[in-house]
Design a protein around this motif. Sequence first.
Motif, PDB file in Angstrom:
ATOM      1  N   VAL A 154       5.094   2.537   0.318  1.00  0.00           N
ATOM      2  CA  VAL A 154       4.540   1.669  -0.757  1.00  0.00           C
ATOM      3  C   VAL A 154       3.438   2.510  -1.285  1.00  0.00           C
ATOM      4  O   VAL A 154       2.322   2.301  -0.979  1.00  0.00           O
ATOM      5  CB  VAL A 154       4.365   0.366  -0.494  1.00  0.00           C
ATOM      6  CG1 VAL A 154       3.694  -0.508  -1.519  1.00  0.00           C
ATOM      7  CG2 VAL A 154       5.531  -0.182   0.214  1.00  0.00           C
ATOM      8  N   GLY A 155       3.572   3.309  -2.309  1.00  0.00           N
ATOM      9  CA  GLY A 155       2.412   4.230  -3.000  1.00  0.00           C
ATOM     10  C   GLY A 155       2.043   5.116  -2.003  1.00  0.00           C
ATOM     11  O   GLY A 155       2.672   5.974  -1.381  1.00  0.00           O
ATOM     12  N   ASP A 156       0.763   4.981  -1.615  1.00  0.00           N
ATOM     13  CA  ASP A 156       0.069   5.959  -0.747  1.00  0.00           C
ATOM     14  C   ASP A 156       0.007   5.473   0.703  1.00  0.00           C
ATOM     15  O   ASP A 156      -0.924   5.707   1.726  1.00  0.00           O
ATOM     16  CB  ASP A 156      -1.272   6.684  -0.947  1.00  0.00           C
ATOM     17  CG  ASP A 156      -2.219   5.452  -1.170  1.00  0.00           C
ATOM     18  OD1 ASP A 156      -1.996   4.203  -1.248  1.00  0.00           O
ATOM     19  OD2 ASP A 156      -3.418   5.914  -1.657  1.00  0.00           O
TER      20      ASP A 156
ATOM     21  N   GLN B   5      15.598   2.212   1.392  1.00  0.00           N
ATOM     22  CA  GLN B   5      15.570   1.768  -0.105  1.00  0.00           C
ATOM     23  C   GLN B   5      15.513   0.024  -0.203  1.00  0.00           C
ATOM     24  O   GLN B   5      15.076  -0.159  -1.048  1.00  0.00           O
ATOM     25  CB  GLN B   5      16.787   2.219  -0.809  1.00  0.00           C
ATOM     26  CG  GLN B   5      17.070   3.822  -0.951  1.00  0.00           C
ATOM     27  CD  GLN B   5      15.681   4.441  -1.398  1.00  0.00           C
ATOM     28  OE1 GLN B   5      15.165   3.964  -2.619  1.00  0.00           O
ATOM     29  NE2 GLN B   5      15.349   5.508  -0.643  1.00  0.00           N
ATOM     30  N   ASN B   6      16.011  -0.444   0.611  1.00  0.00           N
ATOM     31  CA  ASN B   6      15.878  -1.883   0.901  1.00  0.00           C
ATOM     32  C   ASN B   6      15.209  -2.433   1.972  1.00  0.00           C
ATOM     33  O   ASN B   6      15.260  -1.887   3.070  1.00  0.00           O
ATOM     34  CB  ASN B   6      17.414  -2.738   0.924  1.00  0.00           C
ATOM     35  CG  ASN B   6      18.237  -2.060  -0.397  1.00  0.00           C
ATOM     36  OD1 ASN B   6      17.659  -2.096  -1.503  1.00  0.00           O
ATOM     37  ND2 ASN B   6      19.550  -1.513  -0.080  1.00  0.00           N
ATOM     38  N   ALA B   7      14.368  -3.410   1.743  1.00  0.00           N
ATOM     39  CA  ALA B   7      13.653  -4.151   2.613  1.00  0.00           C
ATOM     40  C   ALA B   7      13.422  -5.717   2.408  1.00  0.00           C
ATOM     41  O   ALA B   7      13.768  -5.909   1.402  1.00  0.00           O
ATOM     42  CB  ALA B   7      12.040  -3.576   2.695  1.00  0.00           C
ATOM     43  N   PRO B   8      13.092  -6.170   3.445  1.00  0.00           N
ATOM     44  CA  PRO B   8      12.789  -7.656   3.224  1.00  0.00           C
ATOM     45  C   PRO B   8      11.914  -7.983   2.188  1.00  0.00           C
ATOM     46  O   PRO B   8      10.837  -7.384   1.870  1.00  0.00           O
ATOM     47  CB  PRO B   8      12.450  -8.230   4.754  1.00  0.00           C
ATOM     48  CG  PRO B   8      12.735  -7.338   5.614  1.00  0.00           C
ATOM     49  CD  PRO B   8      12.836  -5.985   4.983  1.00  0.00           C
TER      50      PRO B   8
ATOM     51  N   PHE C 286       2.928  -5.260   7.364  1.00  0.00           N
ATOM     52  CA  PHE C 286       1.745  -4.648   7.365  1.00  0.00           C
ATOM     53  C   PHE C 286       1.646  -3.410   6.844  1.00  0.00           C
ATOM     54  O   PHE C 286       2.582  -2.611   7.193  1.00  0.00           O
ATOM     55  CB  PHE C 286       0.959  -4.623   8.808  1.00  0.00           C
ATOM     56  CG  PHE C 286       1.724  -4.024   9.774  1.00  0.00           C
ATOM     57  CD1 PHE C 286       1.467  -2.612  10.129  1.00  0.00           C
ATOM     58  CD2 PHE C 286       2.890  -4.742  10.489  1.00  0.00           C
ATOM     59  CE1 PHE C 286       2.193  -1.973  11.014  1.00  0.00           C
ATOM     60  CE2 PHE C 286       3.468  -4.099  11.630  1.00  0.00           C
ATOM     61  CZ  PHE C 286       3.214  -2.570  11.697  1.00  0.00           C
ATOM     62  N   ARG C 287       0.503  -2.971   6.032  1.00  0.00           N
ATOM     63  CA  ARG C 287       0.421  -1.797   5.392  1.00  0.00           C
ATOM     64  C   ARG C 287      -0.773  -0.882   6.069  1.00  0.00           C
ATOM     65  O   ARG C 287      -1.879  -1.346   6.337  1.00  0.00           O
ATOM     66  CB  ARG C 287       0.234  -1.883   3.977  1.00  0.00           C
ATOM     67  CG  ARG C 287       1.437  -2.404   3.013  1.00  0.00           C
ATOM     68  CD  ARG C 287       1.198  -2.513   1.812  1.00  0.00           C
ATOM     69  NE  ARG C 287       2.195  -3.309   1.105  1.00  0.00           N
ATOM     70  CZ  ARG C 287       2.233  -3.203  -0.432  1.00  0.00           C
ATOM     71  NH1 ARG C 287       0.982  -2.760  -1.123  1.00  0.00           N
ATOM     72  NH2 ARG C 287       3.238  -3.895  -1.063  1.00  0.00           N
ATOM     73  N   LEU C 288      -0.558   0.422   6.136  1.00  0.00           N
ATOM     74  CA  LEU C 288      -1.518   1.070   6.767  1.00  0.00           C
ATOM     75  C   LEU C 288      -1.641   2.472   5.743  1.00  0.00           C
ATOM     76  O   LEU C 288      -0.897   3.034   5.549  1.00  0.00           O
ATOM     77  CB  LEU C 288      -1.246   1.893   8.125  1.00  0.00           C
ATOM     78  CG  LEU C 288      -0.624   0.815   9.123  1.00  0.00           C
ATOM     79  CD1 LEU C 288      -0.410   1.426  10.454  1.00  0.00           C
ATOM     80  CD2 LEU C 288      -1.789  -0.083   9.530  1.00  0.00           C
ATOM     81  N   ARG C 289      -2.773   2.527   5.455  1.00  0.00           N
ATOM     82  CA  ARG C 289      -3.330   3.684   4.376  1.00  0.00           C
ATOM     83  C   ARG C 289      -3.556   4.856   5.252  1.00  0.00           C
ATOM     84  O   ARG C 289      -4.742   5.320   5.689  1.00  0.00           O
ATOM     85  CB  ARG C 289      -4.494   3.253   3.636  1.00  0.00           C
ATOM     86  CG  ARG C 289      -4.669   4.266   2.389  1.00  0.00           C
ATOM     87  CD  ARG C 289      -5.845   3.815   1.619  1.00  0.00           C
ATOM     88  NE  ARG C 289      -5.520   2.338   1.183  1.00  0.00           N
ATOM     89  CZ  ARG C 289      -5.147   2.096   0.209  1.00  0.00           C
ATOM     90  NH1 ARG C 289      -4.370   3.105  -0.802  1.00  0.00           N
ATOM     91  NH2 ARG C 289      -4.810   0.923  -0.429  1.00  0.00           N
ATOM     92  N   THR C 290      -2.501   5.601   5.680  1.00  0.00           N
ATOM     93  CA  THR C 290      -2.682   6.730   6.410  1.00  0.00           C
ATOM     94  C   THR C 290      -1.573   7.870   6.100  1.00  0.00           C
ATOM     95  O   THR C 290      -0.517   7.486   5.267  1.00  0.00           O
ATOM     96  CB  THR C 290      -2.607   6.438   8.062  1.00  0.00           C
ATOM     97  OG1 THR C 290      -2.713   7.879   8.674  1.00  0.00           O
ATOM     98  CG2 THR C 290      -0.937   5.702   8.431  1.00  0.00           C
ATOM     99  N   GLU C 291      -1.507   9.003   6.697  1.00  0.00           N
ATOM    100  CA  GLU C 291      -0.553  10.053   6.245  1.00  0.00           C
ATOM    101  C   GLU C 291       0.950   9.527   6.961  1.00  0.00           C
ATOM    102  O   GLU C 291       0.609   8.959   8.177  1.00  0.00           O
ATOM    103  CB  GLU C 291      -0.865  11.525   6.972  1.00  0.00           C
ATOM    104  CG  GLU C 291      -1.874  11.893   5.946  1.00  0.00           C
ATOM    105  CD  GLU C 291      -2.280  13.329   6.591  1.00  0.00           C
ATOM    106  OE1 GLU C 291      -1.436  14.376   6.275  1.00  0.00           O
ATOM    107  OE2 GLU C 291      -3.511  13.571   6.882  1.00  0.00           O
TER     108      GLU C 291
END
Length: 729
Positions: free
Chosen positions: A619-621, A706-709, A690-695
């Motif tokens: 999701v983006g970066d 391509q598909n997620a909940p 949960f999103r993590l801003r990491t490499e």
Amino acid sequence: MVSLRIFIIMKTARALLFLSCLLLAMPAGKASSVPDSLRQLYDTYSAQNQVKKQVKILRELGAFYRENKSWDEALDSWKKALKKACDAHLSSDIQSILLDLGQLHNQRQDYPEAIRALKELLTRHLPDDVALRAEAFHQISDAYQHIGNNELAFEYELNALRDFQSLPDSSKTARSLYYIGNIFFYQHRFDSALHYYEQSLEICERIGSDRGVYSCLAAIGGLYSRMNDTPKSLKYSKAAYEKAKAMDYPTGIGYALHNLGVNYLAQDSLDLALETLLEALKIKEGLDDTWGMVSTLRNIGDAYRLKNQPRESLEYLTRALRLSEEIQSKPRILEACQSLADYYKAFGDYEQSTAYLYRALALKDSLVNEGVLEKMGDAQTRFQIQEKEAALLKKEAEIATIYKVGAISGIVVLLLLLWLVYGKYSAQRQYNRTLEHKSRQIQIQNEQLAIANEIQAKNTQKIEAQNRQLEQSNKQLQRFAFIASHDLKEPLRTIGSYANLLKRRYADQLDSDAKEFFDFITQGVGRMYNLLNDVLDYSKVDTPAVATKWVSTESVIEEIKTALKATIESQKARIVVGPLPEIQANPSHIYQLFQNLISNGLKFVKDAPPLIEIGARPVGDCIEFWVKDNGIGLDMAYQDKIFEIFQRLHGKHEYDGTGVGLAICKKIVEQYDGDIRVTSKPGKGCTFFFRLRTEFRFLNEQDSPQNAPKCDRAKANPDAQKVFINAPH
């Protein structure tokens, strides 16, 4: 009088509120009380002489009976509703009830009654609602197709298609194209049928209608079977079977098994064909699907004939003919007569064979002849001409609109230019007056700004000092929590050890109350020990300068599954893991994060075995992970509270735990400049995102999902999931 009206309104509102709560809270086993509740409400409206509300309740009662396949009760309720609606001249209700009756008669396979009700709707109560009118056209076409009048079926379905194409719901257009394919199929125009099936399949795949995709796959499989192209038929039939199984769709499974059985029969795999067809018949009998049963019975009879078992063959073939005659379906009667003709010919009774063959030929002439095909062609030509005329009229209207817009735009532009010239002149005068005033204001503002800068500098120094004090306090607090939690473990271990020692050594001298008290001690020690461990973990999360490296999240999940193996096996749980990336992170953080979420999925469960699904997507970066379970779920009113430390939604006697795990998850995610959230409904499980801003990196780009909940997005169009039934065989 006013007081009496208010009293009646309040009683009615209470009755509606009671019924709504009853319907929402009622378990599945008590659904039989729904008709009684609706009848009580109906009696209330009857006493108040509220006819429109009486009609509404009768329609809801009919819908309930129809859902439970109580056809006679549904028919009785809707007939009463229709009479009351006609007496009160409720036009929209009359139209909807007639459509309901037509659909009900089609479900009951009483096709002449369906045609009568729907034609009354179109001739005496022609609806302005395009969607309702199109559905009526489609239902009439469906009835005509089942009784073998393909000419009228085609004409009505073309009318339905024209109206459906004007609506935004593409699933109805796909269904109409599918049914036109069926009509060409029964006219043995297989190329035309394939064209329409493929058009329908393309739309269903585009809008994501799983049942529509299934129906088209099954129909194309049956079509290739009639064209004697067994490899292609098997390919599409197997795809349809797998699709139906994935959807847990019994009707689809039955029809797909039938198509597979027909293909096995064409390959002379008689035992496999019989096994598959008998399984399909069992499913259709359970669904009371007479139309589908007839075709399966006939093919089972053919299989027994080829196995030289005349008694069994005749039993299934005569049953197929009897059911075909009961539902008055000419196409099914034709197929049964052809099979009976083959049966008697195979076993030497040529007189009976000839009789059934003549009957089949007579039916075939009425169903498939050049006259019908010519009329269908004329209808299709008229439809295409009407489409072109409609497109031409639309184009002319667009051109006229462009001319009008151009003229209006020219006038507007001219007025705008005049207004701009006048405005510029006025603005220049105003500007000159304002300029001097602004100059004085700027001088005052500069003086105020100098004072404000001086105050801000002092405030900044105070804030920096407070931040340093706060940072020092946080460090001391974390150190205290670590030392306190660590130092409290030793006395807890001592208490637990001596309590167990006393219980074992003096077991013979202790009564049941004393033993219970010792159990309370050891259980309390265990809970306190777990709580201290969680507090230690919580305090460690903020430790600065944590080393990171490339971490395989798939390997972390496997480690957790190994650690929780006993719990997983005892609960018969399943953990489904999609493609996961490698990320730059601290391994212990990622282990703690997934371990807490998976443990919750195993802990907060209902009666069914736990099912946990794990996946990720970019999701983006950031990289977003989700952990989905089928547990007890939660009310979204508590979506923020659950991430606070020591917060629990359930008592300790219901579910074990300390109320720290999700707080740890939140702190870990925030260490990576990310966020964590949950979507859920009570009784429907939870999905944690949960999103993590990491490499991050996927080892195989094709594994990137391509598909997620979906989280906080609009729900998909439910009409796109409607099924197309009656795939041809």
